[in-house]
Structure formats: structure tokens, C-alpha cells
Design a protein around this motif. Structure first.
Motif, PDB file in Angstrom:
ATOM      1  N   CYS A  36       3.529 -92.804   0.305  1.00 16.07           N
ATOM      2  CA  CYS A  36       2.896 -91.717  -0.449  1.00 16.07           C
ATOM      3  C   CYS A  36       1.839 -92.269  -1.405  1.00 16.07           C
ATOM      4  O   CYS A  36       0.748 -91.686  -1.569  1.00 16.07           O
ATOM      5  N   CYS A  40      -2.429 -91.612  -1.817  1.00 15.41           N
ATOM      6  CA  CYS A  40      -3.127 -91.339  -3.079  1.00 15.41           C
ATOM      7  C   CYS A  40      -4.178 -92.408  -3.370  1.00 15.41           C
ATOM      8  O   CYS A  40      -5.272 -92.100  -3.872  1.00 15.41           O
ATOM      9  N   THR A  43      -7.175 -91.524  -1.205  1.00 19.91           N
ATOM     10  CA  THR A  43      -7.955 -90.370  -1.663  1.00 19.91           C
ATOM     11  C   THR A  43      -8.903 -90.762  -2.789  1.00 19.91           C
ATOM     12  O   THR A  43     -10.047 -90.290  -2.852  1.00 19.91           O
ATOM     13  N   SER A  49      -9.765 -86.117   1.343  1.00 18.39           N
ATOM     14  CA  SER A  49      -8.429 -85.565   1.217  1.00 18.39           C
ATOM     15  C   SER A  49      -7.510 -86.167   2.267  1.00 18.39           C
ATOM     16  O   SER A  49      -7.967 -86.721   3.277  1.00 18.39           O
ATOM     17  N   ALA A  50      -6.211 -86.023   2.051  1.00 19.15           N
ATOM     18  CA  ALA A  50      -5.249 -86.533   3.027  1.00 19.15           C
ATOM     19  C   ALA A  50      -5.391 -85.826   4.365  1.00 19.15           C
ATOM     20  O   ALA A  50      -5.184 -86.430   5.428  1.00 19.15           O
ATOM     21  N   SER A  79       2.363 -85.610   3.606  1.00 14.19           N
ATOM     22  CA  SER A  79       1.162 -85.619   2.764  1.00 14.19           C
ATOM     23  C   SER A  79      -0.022 -84.948   3.435  1.00 14.19           C
ATOM     24  O   SER A  79      -1.093 -84.832   2.829  1.00 14.19           O
ATOM     25  N   THR A 146       3.825 -91.053  -7.605  1.00 15.25           N
ATOM     26  CA  THR A 146       2.631 -90.257  -7.349  1.00 15.25           C
ATOM     27  C   THR A 146       2.583 -89.834  -5.888  1.00 15.25           C
ATOM     28  O   THR A 146       2.717 -90.668  -4.983  1.00 15.25           O
ATOM     29  N   TYR A 148       0.640 -86.982  -2.911  1.00 13.09           N
ATOM     30  CA  TYR A 148      -0.456 -86.056  -2.622  1.00 13.09           C
ATOM     31  C   TYR A 148       0.161 -84.739  -2.176  1.00 13.09           C
ATOM     32  O   TYR A 148       0.943 -84.697  -1.226  1.00 13.09           O
ATOM     33  N   SER A 150       0.012 -81.489  -0.337  1.00 13.82           N
ATOM     34  CA  SER A 150      -0.764 -80.852   0.728  1.00 13.82           C
ATOM     35  C   SER A 150      -0.221 -79.461   1.032  1.00 13.82           C
ATOM     36  O   SER A 150       0.987 -79.223   0.966  1.00 13.82           O
TER      37      SER A 150
END
Length: 491
Positions: A36, A40, A43, A49-50, A79, A146, A148, A150
Motif C-alpha cells: 500500500c 502512495c 502517486t 492516480s492508482a 488500491s 498510509t 490510497y 480508491s
């Protein structure tokens, strides 16, 4: 527990299985957090974006590979990432997915030649492998959990990229010798492979055999993460002895040995003689210098004086000694190229070899492909290496530092040694001293340096005459004895 403990140079590594009695710390939760965090990281670094990402995931033969791969893929899908599941793969092949499959990034699950209970994650962008600072940033993001967020899940496609990668290597061989695959350019050659039960068995079956080579006598091609036969490491004595014996028994023209994830390789000639370390560097240099006259070869710091003479006087090129660590060597070659200096090869004595023509990717299969091409052209490899002078004696010792601030203490030792050398008329610091302190002595040299990550000071000593190493040690014992936080019992 801080995730910073998982940093291993430019990789993330930990204990992934309890088969050797060690406590597992590379848990599903940790792996999920790392994956994960990588999204990030991307990005921010790439500004996309993912949902716009396509990330390939592969693994070597380690026993924990399927578990970790599954966790990584699930984390990426959650994500919003499109995942390409490549399954069993070599590390260099995973980088090539960013080139040939247009992947945004790649993740290889591997711990190189380390014990069977270890595993880890290695990350690639189209620009190459991530550096140490990048790994620290990913681990910091993982520490803070952290992720992302989605709106939709990603997807996963299974794809056997090793078929594409093998076809690429076959094409390179065919194009170089001017024959088609159907003409079987290797049909008159007997070449065997020792994959050490890692991911390198494909090279025997899908590259050499398909081009007509006799691969009988090849061994340990089957993936087995317990590594039951020997450590998959070309630098390991048992592993090298095994492929040497196999070459002699099968009367092969060439023997090839890979590490677990195929980013390193070593060779054995038709007489069963090891082609490794300085010899492998010399052979690779001789090959690339044919097409790159007067170029610069970048190596790590512990290469021999004989190799420097071979590169500069026999090949007519320049030898640039740099720091230990394959990433250091590769980065320096890239830097010199940016300055307008042609550096076709960056290679470390461990067998990591990166060619400029191959994206400066350290790829054991690509390196041996260049060697196989020479064989197919009729080159006498033994004769090619004859001008390389070999030292009479060569040793490495490792001194432990018991001081907490080991880097500062180690630098104090190096600074003191520099003053000690200055008072000895027959000794002098080498002109190309770029790591620790390399000293030219009568009939040889020695290099003292500080390990990048560990409280250890390795010292390499070489002599061109019998007894020379002990003579150098005798001169140094009194100097080292004054440092009570330095364990020199090896002396």
C-alpha cells in the motif's frame, strides 16, 4: 515495531517462514502495509492516480513466495491498481516488464541468496531499481499506515512473462551470430546450467535447448525454496565446486551458475576452471570493449591490480574503481555516462553485472548470453583470459567493531591508518582510492573499508608473491592493536 528494521540496502527483507526456527516478522500485515505504501509512493513520485497504474508482481522459488505474492496482489487491487501476476520470474525479467509490457512499476518478491526462511520485496520503475532513500520513504509511509483510497477495485491478469523474456534472449543470440532459431545456432555446443533450485532453470530449457544446445548434465533446475542441494550463490564455494564437477563429468563446453533470482551469475570453462570475480569481470570487459574501444569499465573497490592491468593495458580501456555495492557501481557508471564518458559495463565482484545496452540492469542471464554468443562465434574463452595476471595470494578478513557509533569509530581507524601509511616510505595510497583506504605495498595491495550497514571493517589483502600476505599482516598487527573496540582475532 518500526518498519525501518526491514530495510536492507535497496530492498525490503525479513524472516518470512519459521522453518529454521526464527520468528516470522515479514507478516501479512507488514507485506500489506509495504504494498500500500508503494502505491502512495508512486502517486507522489509519478503524479498519477492508482487507477492509472499497471504494476507487475513476480517471485522467485522461495517457500513463502505464494503467500507474500497473494498479499501484495490483494493490496494493489484494493488500491485500484491493475496488476499483472507474472508468477515464478527472475528479478531482471520483472524490471523488463516496465519496458516490454509498459508496466508503471514492478515488484519482485525475493531475498536473493539468503537462507530459505527469508524473503523480501524489490521495486522497479522504468528508470531502474529504487534506491536506499526510496526504500526509507516507503517504510516511513508503511509505518504511518498510509493507503490510497480508491473508489473502485483494480484487476489482476495472470501472464507468463518469462516466455517473452526467454524469446528476447534467444533473439539476441540469433541476431548476434546471424542465424535464425530454426537454424539452431547452438546445436554444436554443450552448455550446462546449475540453477540451484532457484528461478534460473528457464535459461537451460527455454533459451539454450530451444537454440539447439546440448544441456545434458544441467542440474537443480527445478524450483525448490528449501534449496536442498546447495546455496544458490555463485560466490559460495560448495555451489561453485558443484558446477565445476558437473562440467568435468559431462564434458561440457561451458557451465553456467545463477543465484536464486538470476540477477547474478558465474561460469566454468570447458576445463572446469571457475570464471568468477576478477575473471568474470575480465571476460565481460573483453566482450564489451570489442564494441566500445577506449571506454571505461566501472567496478567495485576490491578488484585486483591484475584486472586493472588487463583492462587498461591489454584492452586499451580505462578501469574506474568505485565503492562496494552493485547499486553504487551502477549509479557511478550512469553518472559518468551523463558526463559524456562511455561506460558500457558496471560490474561488482559478487557477479552483479549491468550493461549500458541493457538499461544498466544487473542481469545474470543477459551477461551469460553475451558469453554464450562469444562461444557460438568460435571465441576461445580460455585464450581471451590468458593475459589476466592472477595474484599468488588473496584473503579477506572482517573485523567487528564493538563501539555503538561504529561508523565514526571506523572512520577514525581509517584516518589513523592514512597517517600510518604516510610514514612508511615503501607504502603509498592508491591513486584510485575511492572507498576506505587502498594501499599499494611491495608486490601487492590491501584495502580497509567500513561496511555500509554493519559494524564491520573488511580488509582485503593480495600479494603477487608467496608469503606476501603474511608479511603485510605482520606490518599491520601493531597498528590495529591500538584500537580496543576493533576485534582483530582473524589476524
Amino acid at each position: 515495531m518500526s518498519y525501518s528494521m526491514f530495510k536492507s540496502g535497496t530492498d525490503i527483507r525479513g524472516v518470512a517462514s519459521d522453518v529454521l526456527g526464527n520468528e516470522v516478522n515479514l507478516t501479512n500485515e507488514a507485506v500489506n502495509d509495504f504494498a500500500c505504501a508503494f502505491v502512495c509512493f508512486l502517486t507522489d513520485k509519478l503524479g498519477i492516480s492508482a487507477e492509472e497504474m499497471k504494476i507487475s508482481v513476480g517471485h522467485d522459488s522461495r517457500i513463502s513466495a505464494n503467500r507474500i505474492s497473494s498479499v501484495v496482489i490483494d493490496a494493489l487491487i484494493s488500491s485500484g491498481v491493475k496488476v499483472v501476476d507474472c508468477g515464478l520470474s527472475s528479478t531482471p525479467a520483472m524490471f523488463m516488464t516496465t519496458v516490454m509490457l509498459d508496466c508503471t512499476a514492478a515488484i519482485q518478491i525475493t531475498a536473493s541468496h539468503h537462507p530459505s526462511d527469508r524473503n523480501g520485496l524489490k521495486f522497479f520503475l522504468r528508470s531502474g531499481g529504487l534506491g536506499g532513500n526510496d526504500i526509507s520513504e516507503i517504510l516511513s509511509l508503511a509505518d504511518s499506515k498510509t493507503v490510497y483510497l480508491s473508489d473502485k477495485k483494480g484487476s489482476c491478469e495472470k501472464y507468463n512473462f518469462m516466455n517473452d523474456y526467454s524469446a528476447m534472449l534467444r533473439k539476441i543470440i540469433c541476431d548476434s551470430v546471424g542465424k535464425t532459431e530454426e537454424e539452431l545456432p547452438l546445436k554444436n555446443y554443450h552448455i550446462i546450467v546449475d540453477a540451484g533450485n532457484g528461478a534460473g532453470g528457464f535459461y537451460a530449457q527455454d533459451v539454450l535447448h530451444k537454440l539447439g544446445a546440448d544441456i545434458s548434465g544441467s542440474q537443480f533446475l527445478e524450483p525448490d525454496g528449501m534449496f536442498p542441494n546447495h546455496i544458490p550463490n555463485p560466490e559460495n564455494e560448495k555451489a561453485m565446486n558443484s558446477i565445476q564437477e558437473a562440467v568435468i563429468n559431462s564434458k561440457a563446453d561451458l557451465g553456467i551458475i545463477f543465484d536464486t533470482d538470476v540477477d547474478r551469475a558465474g561460469c566454468v570453462d570447458s576445463n572446469g576452471v571457475e570464471i568468477n570475480r576478477n575473471h568474470l569481470i575480465a571476460l565481460a570487459s573483453a566482450i564489451v570493449c570489442q564494441e566500445n574501444p577506449k571506454s571505461t569499465i566501472v567496478t567495485d573497490s576490491v578488484t585486483s591490480d591484475g584486472l586493472k592491468t588487463f583492462i587498461e593495458e591489454h584492452l586499451g580501456c580505462k578501469h574506474y574503481r568505485y565503492k562496494r555495492g552493485y547499486k553504487n557501481v551502477i549509479d557511478m557508471a550512469k553518472q559518468l555516462c551523463e558526463q559524456g564518458i562511455n561506460c558500457p559495463l558496471a560490474i561488482e565482484t559478487s557477479g552483479h553485472a549491468a550493461l549500458k545496452e541493457n538499461y544498466f540492469l544487473d542481469d545474470g542471464a543477459y551477461l551469460v548470453t553475451k558469453i554464450v554468443i562469444e562461444l557460438a562465434k568460435g571465441t576461445d574463452i580460455d585464450k581471451l583470459l590468458q593475459p589476466l595476471a592472477v595474484p599468488a595470494e588473496s584473503v579477506e578478513y572482517r573485523f567487528s567493531i564493538t563501539e555503538d557509533n561504529f561508523k565514526e569509530y571506523g572512520q577514525t581507524v581509517i584516518d589513523s591508518l592514512e597517517k600510518f601509511v604516510a610514514d612508511k616510505k615503501e607504502w603509498k595510497i592508491a591513486d584510485d582510492n575511492r572507498e576506505g583506504i587502498r594501499v599499494c605495498v611491495e608486490d601487492g595491495w590491501f584495502l580497509l573499508r567500513l561496511s555500509v550497514h554493519d559494524p564491520v571493517m573488511p580488509i582485503n589483502i593480495e600479494s603477487n608473491v608467496s608469503g606476501g600476505v603474511e608479511k603485510t599482516i605482520a606490518e599491520l598487527r601493531g597498528f590495529f592493536a591500538q584500537f580496543d573496540k576493533l576485534k582483530i582475532t582473524a589476524f
